[in-house]
Design a protein around this motif. Sequence first.
Motif, mmCIF file in Angstrom:
data_model
loop_
_atom_site.group_PDB
_atom_site.id
_atom_site.type_symbol
_atom_site.label_atom_id
_atom_site.label_comp_id
_atom_site.label_asym_id
_atom_site.label_seq_id
_atom_site.Cartn_x
_atom_site.Cartn_y
_atom_site.Cartn_z
ATOM 1 N N GLY A 1 -14.677 26.748 30.551
ATOM 2 C CA GLY A 1 -14.474 27.789 31.554
ATOM 3 C C GLY A 1 -15.217 27.610 32.858
ATOM 4 N N ASP A 2 -16.413 27.015 32.809
ATOM 5 C CA ASP A 2 -17.262 26.960 33.992
ATOM 6 C C ASP A 2 -17.753 25.541 34.223
ATOM 7 O OD1 ASP A 2 -19.054 27.327 36.038
ATOM 8 O OD2 ASP A 2 -20.559 28.367 34.823
ATOM 9 N N PRO A 3 -17.178 24.815 35.200
ATOM 10 C CA PRO A 3 -17.619 23.441 35.470
ATOM 11 C C PRO A 3 -18.867 23.367 36.343
ATOM 12 C CG PRO A 3 -15.804 23.991 36.915
ATOM 13 C CD PRO A 3 -15.998 25.181 36.006
ATOM 14 N N ALA A 4 -19.317 24.496 36.894
ATOM 15 C CA ALA A 4 -20.495 24.546 37.761
ATOM 16 C C ALA A 4 -20.320 23.605 38.946
ATOM 17 C CB ALA A 4 -21.768 24.254 36.972
ATOM 18 N N PHE A 5 -21.392 22.963 39.420
ATOM 19 C CA PHE A 5 -21.301 22.100 40.588
ATOM 20 C C PHE A 5 -22.453 21.102 40.584
ATOM 21 C CE2 PHE A 5 -23.705 25.890 41.695
ATOM 22 C CZ PHE A 5 -24.862 25.375 42.243
ATOM 23 N N VAL A 6 -22.244 19.974 41.256
ATOM 24 C CA VAL A 6 -23.283 18.962 41.405
ATOM 25 C C VAL A 6 -24.399 19.517 42.295
ATOM 26 C CG1 VAL A 6 -23.827 16.641 42.241
ATOM 27 C CG2 VAL A 6 -21.622 17.096 41.153
ATOM 28 N N GLY A 7 -25.649 19.411 41.833
ATOM 29 C CA GLY A 7 -26.789 19.905 42.593
ATOM 30 C C GLY A 7 -27.503 18.792 43.334
ATOM 31 N N ILE A 8 -28.639 19.131 43.936
ATOM 32 C CA ILE A 8 -29.434 18.121 44.641
ATOM 33 C C ILE A 8 -30.267 17.331 43.632
ATOM 34 C CG2 ILE A 8 -29.542 19.459 46.785
ATOM 35 C CD1 ILE A 8 -32.456 20.124 46.013
ATOM 36 N N PRO A 9 -30.541 16.069 43.881
ATOM 37 C CA PRO A 9 -30.153 15.270 45.052
ATOM 38 C C PRO A 9 -28.812 14.562 44.921
ATOM 39 C CG PRO A 9 -31.630 13.994 43.697
ATOM 40 C CD PRO A 9 -31.499 15.337 43.016
ATOM 41 N N ALA A 10 -28.137 14.687 43.768
ATOM 42 C CA ALA A 10 -26.909 13.918 43.536
ATOM 43 C C ALA A 10 -25.780 14.315 44.479
ATOM 44 C CB ALA A 10 -26.459 14.070 42.086
ATOM 45 N N ASN A 11 -25.846 15.520 45.087
ATOM 46 C CA ASN A 11 -24.779 15.923 45.993
ATOM 47 C C ASN A 11 -24.915 15.332 47.392
ATOM 48 O OD1 ASN A 11 -26.831 17.458 47.112
ATOM 49 N ND2 ASN A 11 -25.932 19.450 46.616
ATOM 50 N N TYR B 1 -21.562 20.330 29.130
ATOM 51 C CA TYR B 1 -22.604 20.746 30.054
ATOM 52 C C TYR B 1 -22.522 20.041 31.406
ATOM 53 C CZ TYR B 1 -24.303 16.442 27.933
ATOM 54 O OH TYR B 1 -24.369 15.161 27.459
ATOM 55 N N SER B 2 -21.675 19.003 31.539
ATOM 56 C CA SER B 2 -21.691 18.116 32.701
ATOM 57 C C SER B 2 -21.111 18.801 33.933
ATOM 58 C CB SER B 2 -20.894 16.846 32.386
ATOM 59 O OG SER B 2 -21.006 15.906 33.433
ATOM 60 N N SER B 3 -21.910 18.920 34.972
ATOM 61 C CA SER B 3 -21.494 19.617 36.190
ATOM 62 C C SER B 3 -20.358 18.883 36.891
ATOM 63 C CB SER B 3 -22.675 19.760 37.141
ATOM 64 O OG SER B 3 -23.686 20.572 36.578
ATOM 65 N N GLY B 4 -19.425 19.647 37.447
ATOM 66 C CA GLY B 4 -18.288 19.091 38.165
ATOM 67 C C GLY B 4 -18.541 18.993 39.651
ATOM 68 N N SER B 5 -17.545 18.475 40.365
ATOM 69 C CA SER B 5 -17.696 18.216 41.798
ATOM 70 C C SER B 5 -18.000 19.487 42.582
ATOM 71 C CB SER B 5 -16.433 17.557 42.354
ATOM 72 O OG SER B 5 -16.307 16.235 41.891
ATOM 73 N N ASN B 6 -18.769 19.285 43.619
ATOM 74 C CA ASN B 6 -19.209 20.324 44.536
ATOM 75 C C ASN B 6 -18.408 20.156 45.830
ATOM 76 O OD1 ASN B 6 -20.703 21.834 46.432
ATOM 77 N ND2 ASN B 6 -22.674 21.223 45.594
#
Length: 336
Positions: A218-228, A247-252
């Motif tokens: 349901g929730d892919p979240a987003f890439v955070g710092i510093p990877a973004n 748990y793997s965050s998706g694209s920001n």
Amino acid sequence: MLAVEPERVLHALTDTLTESYTAGYAHGAADLAARLSAVGAASAPALPAATAVFQDNNQYTWGLQAVCVTRTKRTGQGITIAVLDTGFDLDHPDFAGRAPITKSFVTGQAVQDGNGHGTHCIGTSSGPSAPAGSRRYGVAPGVRILAGKVLNNAGSGNDQGILAGIEWAITQGATIISMSLGADVREVSQAYENVGRRALAAGSLIIAAAGNAANRPGDPAFVGIPANSPSIMAVASLDADLGISFYSSGSNPVAGGQIDIAGPGRNVYSSWPMPKRYNTISGTSMATPHVSGVAALWSEATGHTGRALWSDLTQHATRLPLPSSDVGAGLVQAPA
């Protein structure tokens, strides 16, 4: 470019699994099956094995099998990997004679790893080709290792120490800088982008964990710092069936916030501080050193560094029947 930013605290990106994972995994597996059916046999990309389900065996971890370390003649000889994390167990018997170059950027704490996260990541990227009494777990056993302690023994660290660690790694000639750390901040940090550009210009590729903020499906979240940061490669985590980890965050949507590539991150076996010696943990933290180790193999094979090395990794990745917003170019692959 000048910018003023607040000092942030970043954390090691290891997932803490809970009982809710079982339900999430079932939904994720069903979603993957549906996508596979939709793709169809004629257009499905080739996977690195006859079956897309991997498991550890007596010789190799499932992650090494998935990224095709089993077929390569490369070891990363002549290449330097810097792992900026919680430090390293300097007394680990699997690394006897390797003599990593070390430095602590955490006030009052030595490089010796009091957490385990850093030792695990160094093991995956750089562990030995034939550890005594264990399956192989290290991607690039021939590399020169830099172990920078930028996270304390509780697994957290501030921007100042991390940025100083990156600058140290660049000056030490690191071809790859592996950072399994981050913060769930959507906006790009100009400080990390500036150092990412300097690194690329100097021939150093920074590879960073995308984050473990998702709760899939349901929730892919987003890439955070510093990877973004546009100049830093963002790594997603895959399970042993090559599905995206829950748990793997998706694209920001910010510029540079996309997932660039994916690596094995679920149930990864690697080195751990003594006396335990080995441990199996999960996270985009575990996927990142797989990609970093493979980057060393490609750099040895091609002589490429910086942006050219980035291109090698993405151009030779195995495409997956998953959205690029989740896995980028696909599963990282070692050179033949």
